[in-house]
Write a protein that holds these residues in place. Structure first.
Motif, PDB file in Angstrom:
ATOM      1  N   LEU A 128       0.861  -1.173   0.000  1.00 22.70           N
ATOM      2  CA  LEU A 128       0.000   0.000   0.000  1.00 22.70           C
ATOM      3  C   LEU A 128       0.900   1.227   0.000  1.00 22.70           C
ATOM      4  CD1 LEU A 128      -2.595  -1.028   2.751  1.00 22.70           C
ATOM      5  CD2 LEU A 128      -2.577  -1.607   0.311  1.00 22.70           C
ATOM      6  N   HIS A 129       0.564   2.226  -0.805  1.00 21.47           N
ATOM      7  CA  HIS A 129       1.423   3.398  -0.951  1.00 21.47           C
ATOM      8  C   HIS A 129       0.588   4.664  -0.804  1.00 21.47           C
ATOM      9  CE1 HIS A 129       3.838   6.320  -3.582  1.00 21.47           C
ATOM     10  NE2 HIS A 129       4.534   6.127  -2.479  1.00 21.47           N
ATOM     11  N   GLU A 164      -2.439  10.784   6.926  1.00 22.97           N
ATOM     12  CA  GLU A 164      -2.294  10.409   8.325  1.00 22.97           C
ATOM     13  C   GLU A 164      -1.282   9.264   8.426  1.00 22.97           C
ATOM     14  OE1 GLU A 164      -6.065   9.296   9.856  1.00 22.97           O
ATOM     15  OE2 GLU A 164      -7.073  11.106   9.174  1.00 22.97           O
ATOM     16  N   THR A 165      -0.600   9.191   9.554  1.00 23.48           N
ATOM     17  CA  THR A 165       0.302   8.060   9.791  1.00 23.48           C
ATOM     18  C   THR A 165      -0.527   6.926  10.369  1.00 23.48           C
ATOM     19  OG1 THR A 165       2.139   9.561  10.206  1.00 23.48           O
ATOM     20  CG2 THR A 165       2.405   7.291  10.945  1.00 23.48           C
ATOM     21  N   ASP A 200     -10.258  -4.895   4.310  1.00 21.97           N
ATOM     22  CA  ASP A 200     -10.006  -3.849   5.301  1.00 21.97           C
ATOM     23  C   ASP A 200      -9.139  -2.713   4.747  1.00 21.97           C
ATOM     24  OD1 ASP A 200     -11.438  -5.289   7.139  1.00 21.97           O
ATOM     25  OD2 ASP A 200      -9.676  -6.298   7.980  1.00 21.97           O
ATOM     26  N   VAL A 201      -8.608  -2.891   3.537  1.00 23.32           N
ATOM     27  CA  VAL A 201      -7.755  -1.848   2.952  1.00 23.32           C
ATOM     28  C   VAL A 201      -8.623  -0.683   2.500  1.00 23.32           C
ATOM     29  CG1 VAL A 201      -6.153  -1.294   1.101  1.00 23.32           C
ATOM     30  CG2 VAL A 201      -6.052  -3.540   2.203  1.00 23.32           C
ATOM     31  N   PRO A 202      -8.360   0.540   2.981  1.00 27.79           N
ATOM     32  CA  PRO A 202      -9.192   1.685   2.590  1.00 27.79           C
ATOM     33  C   PRO A 202      -9.040   2.017   1.113  1.00 27.79           C
ATOM     34  CG  PRO A 202      -7.274   2.407   3.855  1.00 27.79           C
ATOM     35  CD  PRO A 202      -7.291   0.913   3.922  1.00 27.79           C
ATOM     36  N   ILE A 227      -6.136   4.674  -0.687  1.00 28.58           N
ATOM     37  CA  ILE A 227      -4.700   4.398  -0.689  1.00 28.58           C
ATOM     38  C   ILE A 227      -4.376   3.496  -1.882  1.00 28.58           C
ATOM     39  CG2 ILE A 227      -4.852   2.358   0.809  1.00 28.58           C
ATOM     40  CD1 ILE A 227      -2.295   3.388   2.212  1.00 28.58           C
ATOM     41  N   SER A 228      -3.253   3.751  -2.540  1.00 30.54           N
ATOM     42  CA  SER A 228      -2.874   2.988  -3.728  1.00 30.54           C
ATOM     43  C   SER A 228      -2.482   1.566  -3.345  1.00 30.54           C
ATOM     44  CB  SER A 228      -1.707   3.675  -4.440  1.00 30.54           C
ATOM     45  OG  SER A 228      -2.068   4.965  -4.865  1.00 30.54           O
ATOM     46  N   TYR A 229      -2.909   0.628  -4.165  1.00 27.68           N
ATOM     47  CA  TYR A 229      -2.739  -0.802  -3.863  1.00 27.68           C
ATOM     48  C   TYR A 229      -1.933  -1.455  -4.990  1.00 27.68           C
ATOM     49  CZ  TYR A 229      -4.163  -5.691  -3.051  1.00 27.68           C
ATOM     50  OH  TYR A 229      -4.185  -7.036  -2.836  1.00 27.68           O
TER      51      TYR A 229
END
Length: 292
Positions: A8-9, A16-17, A45-47, A50-52
């Motif tokens: 994820l990038h 946010e961290t 669960d990956v939002p 965010i790049s996948y």
């Protein structure tokens, strides 16, 4: 080996961290990278913001990042040190796939060395520390604001040429750590007093009260890409981050022309790695016995 790799990038300026279950995180001033095996995480669960990346595309992305292709200062080498430090053995002890992360680290470092030796050797200043050194005089006192990875990378260049350096930061334990490693003085933010020294800003947090009333003739080098001083003392020479980049325009232009060639070469290296692992049908080796 990397068929089940997930990355994820997130390089949004206002990111946010965050932390995600099953992922090993790597945070820098420019980006957050999260690494996992797709059989050990719930991809639902990956939002979505965010790049996948998966498989060897994920591997290729990490290699591009570590070689400095996606850095603001193209080809800079600090990112390589940050990657090496983050993925040291002792920092991965709690990971369920630490052995394979060690292999990932070693293979990325091996191929990064190949890329840098082929394209980036002798291409001029490629570290933020060497750029700071080019602005500063020998023997002058300096206060470095910040104690993070950027400040740590800059420090070796500041203390050379008989310079006296004081690191100013908010974290006393981090100051103690740096003092044990480098020949420096340290100071907490609340104890800082103006000594008419040159200033190097390597922290997103910087109170302008430190400079706004200064009447000293001084140099201020600001490595914050996201902010600049609003009021510059009359006697000061202020070098914002955009000017730092402008000072390396010639080298940057040359390296930018190399960028497509470097990306193509990285893709070729990734394909070679994929062909080497094609006999490993189950992705990350040594994971068959692991449970979520």
């Amino acid at each position: 080996m990397w068929g089940n790799l997930i990355v994820l990038h997130d390089d949004a300026e206002e990111r946010e961290t965050r932390e995600f279950d099953g992922f090993v995180s790597w945070h820098t001033c420019m980006r957050s990278v999260y690494i996992a095996d797709d059989r050990l995480v719930n991809k639902a669960d990956v939002p979505e913001d965010i790049s996948y990346y998966s498989g060897f595309k994920a591997y290729q992305l990490i290699l591009e990042i570590v070689t400095g292709v996606h850095s603001r200062l193209f080809g800079e080498s600090e990112i390589l040190s940050q990657f090496r430090d983050r993925f040291r053995k002792e920092n991965l002890a709690d990971s369920p796939f630490s052995k394979n992360l060690h292999k990932l680290r070693d293979q990325i470092l091996e191929q990064t060395k190949i890329v840098r030796s082929r394209f980036l050797t002798g291409q001029g200043r490629q570290t933020y520390g060497s750029i700071a050194d080019s602005f500063l005089k020998s023997g002058e006192p300096i206060s470095l604001f910040g104690s993070g990875k950027l400040a740590e990378a800059i420090l070796p260049y500041l203390i050379q040429k008989h310079r006296s350096v004081t690191v100013v930061a908010r974290n006393p334990s981090r100051l103690s750590e740096l003092k044990n490693r480098f020949s420096i003085d340290t100071c907490l933010w609340e104890d800082y007093t103006d000594q008419s020294e040159s200033l190097v800003i390597a922290s997103s947090f910087f109170p302008e009260t430190f400079t706004i009333n200064s009447k000293s003739k001084r140099l201020i080098i600001d490595f914050r890409a996201e902010a600049e001083l609003k009021e510059i003392p009359a006697n000061s020479r202020y070098v914002p981050f955009k000017e730092i980049l402008a000072n390396i325009t010639k080298t940057e232009n040359h390296l930018t022309k190399l960028r497509p060639e470097i990306l193509t070469f990285i893709e070729e290296l990734t394909l070679e790695r994929e062909e080497e692992q094609i006999h490993l049908l189950h992705g990350w080796e040594d994971l068959a016995c692991l449970e979520k």
